[in-house]
Design an enzyme around this catalytic site. Structure first.
Site, PDB file in Angstrom:
ATOM      1  N   GLU A   1       0.914  -1.145   0.032  1.00 16.69           N
ATOM      2  CA  GLU A   1      -0.041   0.036  -0.021  1.00 16.69           C
ATOM      3  C   GLU A   1       0.710   1.107  -0.026  1.00 16.69           C
ATOM      4  O   GLU A   1       1.927   1.255   0.486  1.00 16.69           O
ATOM      5  CB  GLU A   1      -0.782   0.009   1.325  1.00 16.69           C
ATOM      6  CG  GLU A   1      -2.342  -0.496   0.970  1.00 16.69           C
ATOM      7  CD  GLU A   1      -3.018   0.594   0.307  1.00 16.69           C
ATOM      8  OE1 GLU A   1      -2.346   1.657  -0.497  1.00 16.69           O
ATOM      9  OE2 GLU A   1      -4.239   0.841   0.474  1.00 16.69           O
ATOM     10  N   ASP A   2       0.333   2.331  -0.397  1.00 13.45           N
ATOM     11  CA  ASP A   2       0.890   3.652  -0.508  1.00 13.45           C
ATOM     12  C   ASP A   2       0.774   4.388   1.037  1.00 13.45           C
ATOM     13  O   ASP A   2       1.864   4.772   1.587  1.00 13.45           O
ATOM     14  CB  ASP A   2       0.615   4.586  -1.578  1.00 13.45           C
ATOM     15  CG  ASP A   2      -1.090   4.815  -1.511  1.00 13.45           C
ATOM     16  OD1 ASP A   2      -1.683   3.978  -0.853  1.00 13.45           O
ATOM     17  OD2 ASP A   2      -1.348   5.540  -2.361  1.00 13.45           O
TER      18      ASP A   2
ATOM     19  N   ASP B   1      -4.422   5.290   6.278  1.00 16.68           N
ATOM     20  CA  ASP B   1      -4.828   6.355   6.963  1.00 16.68           C
ATOM     21  C   ASP B   1      -5.934   5.834   8.113  1.00 16.68           C
ATOM     22  O   ASP B   1      -5.843   5.286   9.277  1.00 16.68           O
ATOM     23  CB  ASP B   1      -5.756   7.075   5.920  1.00 16.68           C
ATOM     24  CG  ASP B   1      -6.194   8.569   6.683  1.00 16.68           C
ATOM     25  OD1 ASP B   1      -5.826   8.933   7.521  1.00 16.68           O
ATOM     26  OD2 ASP B   1      -6.962   9.354   5.877  1.00 16.68           O
TER      27      ASP B   1
ATOM     28  N   PHE C   1      -2.275  15.675   4.655  1.00 18.02           N
ATOM     29  CA  PHE C   1      -2.734  15.187   3.475  1.00 18.02           C
ATOM     30  C   PHE C   1      -1.430  15.333   2.377  1.00 18.02           C
ATOM     31  O   PHE C   1      -0.803  16.222   2.315  1.00 18.02           O
ATOM     32  CB  PHE C   1      -3.832  15.595   2.708  1.00 18.02           C
ATOM     33  CG  PHE C   1      -4.316  14.888   1.590  1.00 18.02           C
ATOM     34  CD1 PHE C   1      -5.167  13.919   1.726  1.00 18.02           C
ATOM     35  CD2 PHE C   1      -3.725  15.127   0.087  1.00 18.02           C
ATOM     36  CE1 PHE C   1      -5.570  13.169   0.835  1.00 18.02           C
ATOM     37  CE2 PHE C   1      -4.383  14.476  -0.944  1.00 18.02           C
ATOM     38  CZ  PHE C   1      -5.145  13.356  -0.491  1.00 18.02           C
TER      39      PHE C   1
ATOM     40  N   ARG D   1       0.916  12.559  -8.839  1.00 16.25           N
ATOM     41  CA  ARG D   1       1.525  11.520  -8.778  1.00 16.25           C
ATOM     42  C   ARG D   1       2.840  11.590  -9.250  1.00 16.25           C
ATOM     43  O   ARG D   1       3.771  10.570  -8.641  1.00 16.25           O
ATOM     44  CB  ARG D   1       0.730  10.393  -9.405  1.00 16.25           C
ATOM     45  CG  ARG D   1      -0.661  10.095  -8.990  1.00 16.25           C
ATOM     46  CD  ARG D   1      -1.478   8.751  -9.624  1.00 16.25           C
ATOM     47  NE  ARG D   1      -2.741   8.733  -9.550  1.00 16.25           N
ATOM     48  CZ  ARG D   1      -3.178   8.134  -8.645  1.00 16.25           C
ATOM     49  NH1 ARG D   1      -2.641   7.696  -7.252  1.00 16.25           N
ATOM     50  NH2 ARG D   1      -4.418   7.904  -8.487  1.00 16.25           N
TER      51      ARG D   1
HETATM   52  P1  IMP Z   1      -7.915   4.391   4.402  1.00 17.71           P
HETATM   53  O1  IMP Z   1      -8.825   3.555   3.898  1.00 17.71           O
HETATM   54  O2  IMP Z   1      -8.429   5.478   4.981  1.00 17.71           O
HETATM   55  O3  IMP Z   1      -6.818   3.815   5.206  1.00 17.71           O
HETATM   56  O4  IMP Z   1      -7.185   5.032   3.115  1.00 17.71           O
HETATM   57  C1  IMP Z   1      -6.330   4.504   2.308  1.00 17.71           C
HETATM   58  C2  IMP Z   1      -6.226   5.022   1.018  1.00 17.71           C
HETATM   59  O5  IMP Z   1      -6.549   6.564   0.703  1.00 17.71           O
HETATM   60  C3  IMP Z   1      -4.746   5.057   0.548  1.00 17.71           C
HETATM   61  O6  IMP Z   1      -4.313   3.989  -0.190  1.00 17.71           O
HETATM   62  C4  IMP Z   1      -4.802   6.208  -0.477  1.00 17.71           C
HETATM   63  O7  IMP Z   1      -5.117   5.926  -1.627  1.00 17.71           O
HETATM   64  C5  IMP Z   1      -5.761   7.358   0.120  1.00 17.71           C
HETATM   65  N1  IMP Z   1      -5.353   8.388   1.170  1.00 17.71           N
HETATM   66  C6  IMP Z   1      -5.051   8.306   2.496  1.00 17.71           C
HETATM   67  N2  IMP Z   1      -4.444   9.525   2.784  1.00 17.71           N
HETATM   68  C7  IMP Z   1      -3.852  10.153   1.977  1.00 17.71           C
HETATM   69  C8  IMP Z   1      -3.100  11.268   1.621  1.00 17.71           C
HETATM   70  O8  IMP Z   1      -2.622  11.773   2.578  1.00 17.71           O
HETATM   71  N3  IMP Z   1      -2.649  11.389   0.305  1.00 17.71           N
HETATM   72  C9  IMP Z   1      -3.076  10.893  -0.625  1.00 17.71           C
HETATM   73  N4  IMP Z   1      -4.030   9.707  -0.653  1.00 17.71           N
HETATM   74  C10 IMP Z   1      -4.304   9.478   0.583  1.00 17.71           C
HETATM   75 MG    MG Z   2      -4.702   3.789  -2.461  1.00 19.06          MG
END
Ligand code: IMP
Ligand code: MG
Length: 174
Positions: A97-98, A101, A151, A164
């Site tokens: 994963e990148d 959050d 963010f 990106r």
């Molecule tokens: P989660 O489901 O809230 O854990 O979010 C995960 C996904 O949200 C990641 O795979 C990202 O694609 C996107 N995401 C979460 N935080 C950021 C951020 O700070 N910048 C860009 N994309 C984010």
């Molecule tokens: Mg993602």
């Protein structure tokens, strides 16, 4: 390109060094295993591409697409629009994963893969934003950097499909 909304959080050099360390650790941990890296599109694609070129063991690579984000916050409604193309049975899966959050995206991916009789299932994320975690059951096994609740964009991460291509990881100021 200069953009006043961007502030470097992690330089390209810092990222490159950490990716090398992660590849080293993962190569050691998965020696002799049946490693399948599953890259979560689109954000993790640059991280995965850099990571695999530093790996010292054989591996397979597959992709899934999941989305839960609209603008700068998670909608909580996670959709898997593309599943893995090959079989997962008997594989040692490492999800790439990148960023984690809220943890909702990873939770739904883990639940999805759990049904497929893989040998093992672990999670690697370049960035971790633990202060926003809404699903405490999601604990990454490998983390590149733990970052504050900002963010961020660049190195694959986007804001509405932009940024990106940036080589550094930057905070996008509101
Ligand atoms: P989660 O489901 O809230 O854990 O979010 C995960 C996904 O949200 C990641 O795979 C990202 O694609 C996107 N995401 C979460 N935080 C950021 C951020 O700070 N910048 C860009 N994309 C984010
Ligand atoms: Mg993602």
């Amino acid at each position: 390109m200069r953009d006043d909304r961007l502030e470097v959080l992690l330089s390209r050099e810092q990222v490159a060094e950490r990716v090398l360390e992660l590849a080293d650790t993962i190569s050691r941990d998965y020696e002799g295993k049946n490693l399948l890296l599953i890259c979560v599109l689109k954000g993790a694609v640059i991280f995965a591409a850099d990571l695999i070129r530093h790996m010292r063991i054989p591996l397979e690579l597959d992709f899934v697409a999941a989305s839960s984000y609209q603008g700068q916050s998670s909608s909580g409604d996670v959709k898997l629009s593309r599943g893995p193309s090959g079989t997962l049975r008997g594989k040692d899966i490492l999800i790439i994963e990148d960023i984690i959050d809220t943890g909702l995206t990873c939770r739904s991916l883990i639940d999805h893969f759990a049904e497929h009789k893989a040998s093992s299932l672990r999670l690697c994320t370049l960035l971790d934003k633990p202060s926003e975690r809404r699903n405490e059951s999601v604990q990454p096994d490998y983390v590149g950097f733990t970052i504050p609740d900002k963010f961020v964009v660049g190195y694959g991460l986007d804001y509405e499909e932009k940024y990106r291509e940036l080589r550094d990881i930057c905070v996008l100021k509101a």
